[in-house]
Enzyme design. Structure first.
Site, PDB file in Angstrom:
ATOM      1  N   SER A   1      35.776  46.869  42.870  1.00 42.95           N
ATOM      2  CA  SER A   1      36.132  45.782  43.783  1.00 42.95           C
ATOM      3  C   SER A   1      36.437  46.206  45.206  1.00 42.95           C
ATOM      4  O   SER A   1      36.683  45.343  46.053  1.00 42.95           O
ATOM      5  CB  SER A   1      37.312  44.987  43.213  1.00 42.95           C
ATOM      6  OG  SER A   1      36.846  44.128  42.204  1.00 42.95           O
TER       7      SER A   1
ATOM      8  N   ALA B   1      34.411  35.820  30.207  1.00 42.94           N
ATOM      9  CA  ALA B   1      33.625  35.193  29.143  1.00 42.94           C
ATOM     10  C   ALA B   1      33.369  36.185  28.013  1.00 42.94           C
ATOM     11  O   ALA B   1      33.335  37.404  28.215  1.00 42.94           O
ATOM     12  CB  ALA B   1      32.300  34.691  29.701  1.00 42.94           C
TER      13      ALA B   1
ATOM     14  N   TYR C   1      42.380  35.612  40.697  1.00 37.30           N
ATOM     15  CA  TYR C   1      41.324  36.580  40.988  1.00 37.30           C
ATOM     16  C   TYR C   1      40.014  36.153  40.347  1.00 37.30           C
ATOM     17  O   TYR C   1      39.945  35.874  39.154  1.00 37.30           O
ATOM     18  CB  TYR C   1      41.733  37.957  40.479  1.00 37.30           C
ATOM     19  CG  TYR C   1      40.855  39.061  40.997  1.00 37.30           C
ATOM     20  CD1 TYR C   1      41.093  39.619  42.244  1.00 37.30           C
ATOM     21  CD2 TYR C   1      39.786  39.525  40.256  1.00 37.30           C
ATOM     22  CE1 TYR C   1      40.275  40.625  42.736  1.00 37.30           C
ATOM     23  CE2 TYR C   1      38.968  40.527  40.734  1.00 37.30           C
ATOM     24  CZ  TYR C   1      39.217  41.071  41.975  1.00 37.30           C
ATOM     25  OH  TYR C   1      38.408  42.064  42.464  1.00 37.30           O
ATOM     26  N   SER C   2      38.945  36.113  41.155  1.00 33.49           N
ATOM     27  CA  SER C   2      37.671  35.606  40.649  1.00 33.49           C
ATOM     28  C   SER C   2      36.501  36.389  41.222  1.00 33.49           C
ATOM     29  O   SER C   2      36.207  36.305  42.425  1.00 33.49           O
ATOM     30  CB  SER C   2      37.505  34.125  40.996  1.00 33.49           C
ATOM     31  OG  SER C   2      36.232  33.667  40.575  1.00 33.49           O
ATOM     32  N   ASN C   3      35.826  37.128  40.370  1.00 33.53           N
ATOM     33  CA  ASN C   3      34.594  37.785  40.780  1.00 33.53           C
ATOM     34  C   ASN C   3      33.503  36.766  41.100  1.00 33.53           C
ATOM     35  O   ASN C   3      32.592  37.038  41.890  1.00 33.53           O
ATOM     36  CB  ASN C   3      34.120  38.735  39.684  1.00 33.53           C
ATOM     37  CG  ASN C   3      34.978  39.978  39.614  1.00 33.53           C
ATOM     38  OD1 ASN C   3      35.344  40.549  40.629  1.00 33.53           O
ATOM     39  ND2 ASN C   3      35.318  40.400  38.406  1.00 33.53           N
TER      40      ASN C   3
ATOM     41  N   THR D   1      41.721  47.983  45.520  1.00 34.05           N
ATOM     42  CA  THR D   1      41.614  48.705  44.263  1.00 34.05           C
ATOM     43  C   THR D   1      40.364  48.204  43.547  1.00 34.05           C
ATOM     44  O   THR D   1      39.853  47.120  43.851  1.00 34.05           O
ATOM     45  CB  THR D   1      42.841  48.481  43.369  1.00 34.05           C
ATOM     46  OG1 THR D   1      42.978  47.078  43.109  1.00 34.05           O
ATOM     47  CG2 THR D   1      44.106  48.995  44.036  1.00 34.05           C
ATOM     48  N   GLY D   2      39.878  48.991  42.610  1.00 31.88           N
ATOM     49  CA  GLY D   2      38.685  48.573  41.895  1.00 31.88           C
ATOM     50  C   GLY D   2      38.654  49.119  40.483  1.00 31.88           C
ATOM     51  O   GLY D   2      39.125  50.222  40.229  1.00 31.88           O
TER      52      GLY D   2
END
Length: 390
Positions: free
Chosen positions: A88, A145, A181-183, A327-328
């Site tokens: 991220s 999911a 938080y949403s990718n 951060t990722g």
């Protein structure tokens, strides 16, 4: 810190001392080793990381340290110039690209995403570009999911951006206006960049971010499952596995990164990430006004350790104040990359494992301790009663 696949990670050990003068052209000036940093890196490994790499860049020079191993079978050391999936931290780069388009007058932060991408997402006429950037758009993150339960399976598949959006729309949606938080939001931002520019996101990142910042080891892969250049083996802990059992960590260096794309797909190294935040925070990539907006954050559930999230940037709450970066976390790797307000002092940590078990907290706190020892010159301590509450 987010609990999604799109986030998190740690740090390293050793190498250094003594300024070299005069310095040959192109040579690194070696930075003295910050007090206690070696112990913080070793503590990260002791807490469950196979290996860790740390790099510091500032006006006193460069310090690189490693601890642990790059591969649990060969026991080779972590390469000092190791590439890794930055996860991220990608979001900071995509956000800077979007803000360049705002600066050029081609976009507005407060326009609905549905104006540019009609029908791409339900309720797009009520979700602004700004809300996508700071995770307040009320969008579920697609990687929650069931499809994304096992990286050894989904890491072999090819996903289109629309498939990722469709997966997210089948999930319960969080409250709009609050941090969640949403990718998915960054997948939409990637599509937005492509729609406005008429070019692939990978090409725009290269032209607008990588080349201007001198990030010669960075790229956004499409479906290729390898990592160019030297790198550590990436590992993950399968859901429900006992991390104390031999062989519990499984190698997962090779995976098709189409599931990550604009949300957390970039491959880079510590040198390039430090160069990125130096270029960004010095005002070379976006204007100071937009940079201020990038660092105007909304409150997150990760307070006090990661208390605020801005426009593609995350704050870490250290004992001497907040630093900004990101951060990722992605199967195989976790990353911490932060800088001071001017971008003159930068530190990046990479650990070659992704874990979601409760014991990972010790590993992550050891990484934060490493950041604190560099930026603040003292061990990290959770504020007030936070330690007990966690």
């Amino acid at each position: 810190m987010s609990s999604m696949n799109g986030k998190r990670i740690t740090v390293a050990v050793l190498v250094a001392a003594g300024l070299l003068s005069p310095v040959p052209a192109g040579a690194q000036v070696r930075h003295e080793e910050p007090a206690g940093l070696r112990q913080a890196l070793d503590a990260t490994v002791a807490a469950g990381a196979p290996g860790i790499l740390a790099r510091i860049d500032d006006d006193r020079g460069t310090w690189i340290g490693t601890s642990g191993t790059a591969d649990l079978d060969t026991r080779k050391p972590v390469p000092r110039e190791a590439r890794f999936r930055v996860a991220s931290v990608t979001k900071s780069m995509v956000a800077a690209t979007v803000l360049q388009l705002v600066q050029e007058g081609r976009l507005s932060l407060d326009e609905p995403i549905g104006d540019r991408l009609p029908g791409q997402i339900d309720g797009g006429d009520q979700i602004t570009v700004r809300a996508l950037l700071n995770h307040t758009g009320g969008l579920a993150t697609y990687d929650n999911a069931a499809e994304f339960a096992d990286p050894e399976q989904y890491g072999k598949r090819t996903y289109t951006p629309q498939r990722l959006i469709d997966e997210a729309e089948r999930l319960p949606q969080p409250e709009r206006g609050r941090f969640a938080y949403s990718n998915t939001g960054y997948i939409l931002l990637g599509l937005l960049v492509e729609k406005v520019t008429g070019h692939k996101l990978s090409g725009e990142l290269d032209r607008r971010i990588f080349r201007p910042a001198g990030m010669t080891r960075s790229y956004l892969p499409a479906t290729w499952d390898g990592i160019r250049g030297p790198h550590a083996t990436g590992y993950h802990l399968p859901t429900g596995a006992d991390p104390g059992q031999p062989g519990a960590l499984r190698p997962i260096t090779r995976l098709n990164p189409s599931f990550a794309w604009a949300a957390y797909g970039v491959v880079s190294d510590a040198r390039d990430l430090n160069r990125f935040y130096q270029a960004l925070f010095s005002g070379r990539l976006v204007s100071q006004n937009l940079l201020t907006q990038m660092r105007t954050g909304v409150a997150t559930p990760q307070a006090p350790i990661f208390p605020r999230y801005g426009l593609g940037l995350e704050a870490v709450g250290l004992t001497c104040g907040e630093m900004w970066g990101a951060t990722g976390s992605i199967p195989g790797y976790e990353t911490f990359s932060f800088a001071d307000a001017t971008g003159k002092r930068r530190m990046t940590l990479s650990v070659n494992v992704h874990r979601n078990d409760p014991a990972v907290a010790r590993m992550l706190l050891a990484a934060v301790d490493a950041l604190n020892r560099y930026f603040c010159g003292e061990p990290y301590k959770l504020p007030g009663g936070a330690a007990k509450s966690r």
